[in-house]
Design an enzyme around this catalytic site. Structure first.
Site, PDB file in Angstrom:
ATOM      1  N   GLU A  90       0.782  -1.231   0.000  1.00 35.40           N
ATOM      2  CA  GLU A  90       0.000   0.000   0.000  1.00 35.40           C
ATOM      3  C   GLU A  90       0.818   1.287   0.000  1.00 35.40           C
ATOM      4  O   GLU A  90       0.382   2.288  -0.549  1.00 35.40           O
ATOM      5  CB  GLU A  90      -0.924   0.002   1.232  1.00 35.40           C
ATOM      6  CG  GLU A  90      -1.964  -1.101   1.260  1.00 35.40           C
ATOM      7  CD  GLU A  90      -3.001  -0.943   0.154  1.00 35.40           C
ATOM      8  OE1 GLU A  90      -3.468   0.187  -0.065  1.00 35.40           O
ATOM      9  OE2 GLU A  90      -3.323  -1.956  -0.486  1.00 35.40           O
ATOM     10  N   SER A 492     -46.006 -29.823  44.362  1.00 39.86           N
ATOM     11  CA  SER A 492     -45.505 -30.105  45.709  1.00 39.86           C
ATOM     12  C   SER A 492     -44.166 -29.443  46.010  1.00 39.86           C
ATOM     13  O   SER A 492     -43.734 -29.443  47.172  1.00 39.86           O
ATOM     14  CB  SER A 492     -45.384 -31.615  45.916  1.00 39.86           C
ATOM     15  OG  SER A 492     -46.674 -32.213  45.943  1.00 39.86           O
TER      16      SER A 492
END
Length: 837
Positions: A90, A492
């Site tokens: 680049e 229960s």
């Protein structure tokens, strides 16, 4: 000479004039554009769009949320050769120019003049930073001039290394990967520091055109680009010729690597995501937060698997519901069945497959699964598949494969051999399996997706931290989190709260109630009610301890009647158990109200820890993108006395009282003060009674743990619509629920002990492995007394007796002497008759 001099002067004046015009034009552009340029110091404050990551307590990745995959990294963490690869591709003069490369701009200008279009642009890395962070991607002259001006400013205010670091964290490198660290993970499943030279060059080739040079989409172009970059690195002296030759001969090794989660905890992940969005809004997805939860990865995985295994086991007991689809003979004769199977989704580990042949003689069925290819399903894996008729009835056991499946049937299967998993973008993330033995078909077993659902929650009883949670069989099938959203009858499992209220009211484990038929005309119930025990039998005078571990319904109803319904509801409020959906009638004793599994688990944690309040929480720590802790869960303090004073001190340490918890700061951590809600002696006695549920009662299956510190309670509602098991020791409280989303009977023989307890047991085997026994410490004011189990009174010398524990003030009175008995006229018998309710 004079003509040459005049010509030279003319050209000189023309040059100076042109230069002056250029300077004036440039200055004009600068003066025009400069006010609109952003300040460079904003670069340091810009938050890169980084996803939300959720981790377990032991730092295993649970989930990642956000469109962009990015993992910010410092330049010190990037190898020099990787930096050089990007510069070769680049901007090879990056460390030499001042932000603008004149040669590059001249080249771009020549291309513009010769072609009439902007070609390369001549951007430096600094100019790309300016564009990526501040500007649009429009290819216009004004944007390019802004880019140049910003690049010059950036170079004046930031050093080169910082600029390069900003660039490498921002660039898009394809496949949702933003920044070099994310790209290294996506393409090579490695950190940047572990990449080879060839792999580094491949990544460096991506910024120019992430789609055109993508090694997954265009491998040939990507290899050409990679090798060109390697050549540039050799020319620039970054690598040796030998290193170059080795790298250009390296094969393409890029594959698509999704973010692999390490813990199967989708319901937990969604709870964390929702809480983060509530705290921070949509920025939660982009600001790079790291969330560390309270769940332990091993326990969480065990919870997920235990619930799925339990639901599948129930489903198999009730038979095979048949194929999920059919493939017609014409399609079946075609060469590609994968396309025909795309309408049938994979559900967790269950894979859709089509039956291609059935052999009754060998008991072998061949099926084609999209992700496995042609595989074998032995008849032994189908023996369970009696045909489903109702939840109570199934057809006869199959005798051959054709009793279960036919050619063209689409069914679910589970792989039975080790597989190698790999995913690619081309398969939309689906798994591809390579058989353990090349050329030999894999083995699969017949399966089906359960219709029944469930939930499991495990809490740290001392702090309320969620250690594990599963809200259903499959989050991909249903996002409904039953652990926190479902409101179901506890049956229960409600009874321990009723019995705790009784113990605090002066009753004891030795108090005797008559387990006998009862008929109630109750306006609230709108009819005559004849409750029964689950066995349908009646057992006469029964001690409360026995009534609890045997889950005697009639004793519980009489107990509630004596305590008073409103008094019991008030006691539930004291325990901070929601009562909005509790009935104001005697059915309350049998758990006919509504609670979520989380609410029931929290109530059990209050019992487990000795009677202190518990506030379940999931998030332990939140860190920002820089790794700084911005939220820490408050320290939990169990408090008996001076609770308000402790709370006030904690509040005084918060610098902004009106702020959200995540925004509060201070020199000391926040404190979550958990007040005592129940008498510790009553809770201690209840622990003893609930341990008997496992030792002697309906929870005996939990004896498989081989531990004596575990207590619990089964629960089954009318018609077996909801089944539960809630159990704990002093440190951990876990609740499991199984039922249909739309309440319906689970079928004959299905109770809490057969559906929910196996789920709880499979999880607790993992959760308690290697952990020492944890009992609630015995508080002061508890006495052990030998009693007559038939009367609940102190045993006389020579009588068969047993030891029972009591609060001192509730202990049976001392034995009477013979003289006192004569004087009182058979006082013992009268007392017994008074104590049988």
């Amino acid at each position: 000479m004079s003509h040459l001099l005049r010509t030279s002067r003319l050209f000189a004046w023309l040059f100076l004039t042109g230069l002056s015009v250029a300077v004036i034009v440039t200055s004009g552009f600068y003066l025009y554009l400069r006010p609109g340029l952003p300040a460079v110091d904003r670069l340091l404050d810009i938050k890169l769009q980084t996803p939300l990551r959720v981790y377990s307590k032991d730092m295993r990745l649970i989930a990642e949320f956000g469109e962009k995959r990015r993992a910010p990294i410092t330049i010190e963490q990037i190898p020099t050769i990787q930096l050089q690869a990007f510069m070769a591709a680049e901007d090879s003069r990056f460390y030499e120019h001042f932000g603008v490369d004149i040669k590059g701009l001249a080249r771009a200008a020549i291309e513009l003049v010769s072609t009439g279009e902007i070609q390369s642009g001549g951007s430096t890395i600094t100019m790309q930073v300016a564009k990526n962070y501040f500007l649009s991607r429009d290819r216009t002259f004004i944007r390019k001039f802004n880019e140049i001006l910003l690049a010059l400013q950036i170079e004046r205010e930031l050093d080169k290394d910082r600029i390069l670091e900003l660039y490498l964290n921002k660039i898009y490198l394809g496949n949702r990967a933003y920044g070099i660290a994310a790209a290294a993970q996506v393409y090579y499943d490695k950190p940047v520091a572990q990449l080879s030279l060839a792999q580094m060059a491949m990544l460096a080739g991506l910024p120019k055109a992430p789609s055109a040079y993508n090694p997954l989409a265009n491998p040939e172009r990507a290899m050409i680009r990679r090798n060109w970059i390697l050549g540039r690195m050799k020319e620039l002296g970054y690598i040796t010729p030998d290193a170059y030759e080795l790298a250009v001969s390296a094969p393409l090794t890029a594959t698509y690597n999704s973010t692999d989660t390490e813990v199967d905890a989708d319901y937990v992940a969604e709870m964390a995501r929702y809480e983060m969005v509530q705290r921070y809004g949509e920025q939660a997805y982009t600001d790079g937060y790291t969330v560390i939860l309270t769940v332990d990865s091993e326990k969480q995985q065990a919870a997920t698997e235990a619930l799925r295994d339990g639901l599948e086991a129930y489903d198999r007991r009730h038979g095979f519901r048949g194929p999920i689809g059919q493939i017609d003979p014409e399609t079946l004769a075609g060469s590609d069945l994968s396309e025909a199977m795309r309408n049938y989704p994979q559900v967790e580990s269950l894979l859709p497959a089509v039956v291609t042949s059935v052999n009754d003689k060998t008991g072998e069925v061949r099926v084609h699964a999209r992700t496995l290819g042609q595989v074998i399903m032995p008849f032994e894996t189908m023996i369970w598949a009696s045909r489903y008729k109702t939840e109570d009835f199934t057809g006869p056991e199959p005798e051959k494969p054709s009793d279960v499946v036919a050619v063209g049937d689409v069914v679910y299967v589970r792989a039975e051999t080790p597989t190698k998993q790999e995913t690619t973008p081309e398969t939309n993330g689906e798994a591809l399996q390579e058989d353990a033995e090349p050329g030999e078909p894999a083995l699969v077993s017949l399966a089906q997706v359960p219709r029944v659902e469930g939930a499991l929650i495990s809490l740290d009883a001392q702090t309320g931290a969620i250690q594990a949670l599963s809200g259903g069989y499959s989050f991909s099938q249903s996002k409904y989190n039953r652990a926190v959203q479902a409101q179901r009858q506890p049956g229960s499992t409600f009874k321990p709260f009723l019995y705790l209220s009784a113990l605090e009211s002066g009753m004891t484990p030795a108090t005797i109630y008559n387990d006998a038929p009862i008929v109630l005309d109750d306006a609230e119930l709108q009819s005559t009610w004849r409750p029964q025990n689950s066995s349908g039998q009646f057992y006469g005078p029964t001690r409360l301890r026995e009534a609890l571990y045997s889950s005697r319904n009639l004793v519980s109803i009489r107990l509630l009647r004596d305590l008073g319904i409103e008094n019991t509801l008030d006691y539930l409020r004291q325990l901070e158990i929601p009562v909005d959906n509790m009935p104001s009638n005697l059915s309350l004793a049998l758990g006919s109200g509504l609670l979520s599994p989380m609410e029931l688990a929290r109530g059990m944690a209050v019992i487990a820890n000795g009677g202190y309040d518990v506030e379940p929480y999931l998030i332990e720590t939140i860190k920002n993108v820089r790794g700084e802790v911005i939220y820490q869960a408050p320290e939990t303090v169990l408090c008996d006395q001076n609770c308000n004073e402790i709370a006030e001190k904690a509040e005084a340490n918060e610098t902004s009282p009106g702020a959200k918890p995540a925004e509060r700061t201070g020199n000391t951590p926040q404190v979550r003060v958990m007040r005592r809600l129940a008498d510790e002696r009553s809770v201690y006695i209840l622990h003893s009674m609930m341990r008997d549920v496992i030792r002697l009662g309906t929870g005996r299956r939990a004896l498989a743990l081989g531990r004596d510190d575990v207590a619990g309670k089964t629960g089954t509602t009318n018609e077996q619509k909801d089944t539960w098991f809630a159990g704990f020791n002093h440190d951990i409280a876990t609740t499991a629920w199984v039922g249909f989303d739309q309440p319906a009977p689970l079928g004959r023989g299905e109770f809490g002990a057969s559906t929910a307890l196996p789920v709880w047991l499979d999880y607790m085997e993992v959760a308690l492995e290697g952990e020492p026994p944890s009992f609630m410490p015995r508080p002061n004011g508890i006495v052990n007394i030998r009693i007559n189990p038939e009367t609940g009174q102190r045993a006389r010398p020579g009588e068969d007796g047993m030891f029972e524990i009591f609060r001192e003030e509730d202990a049976p009175p001392p034995l009477q002497t013979e003289e006192e008995i004569d004087n009182n006229g058979r006082a013992g018998e009268d007392d017994l008759s008074r104590r049988i309710f």
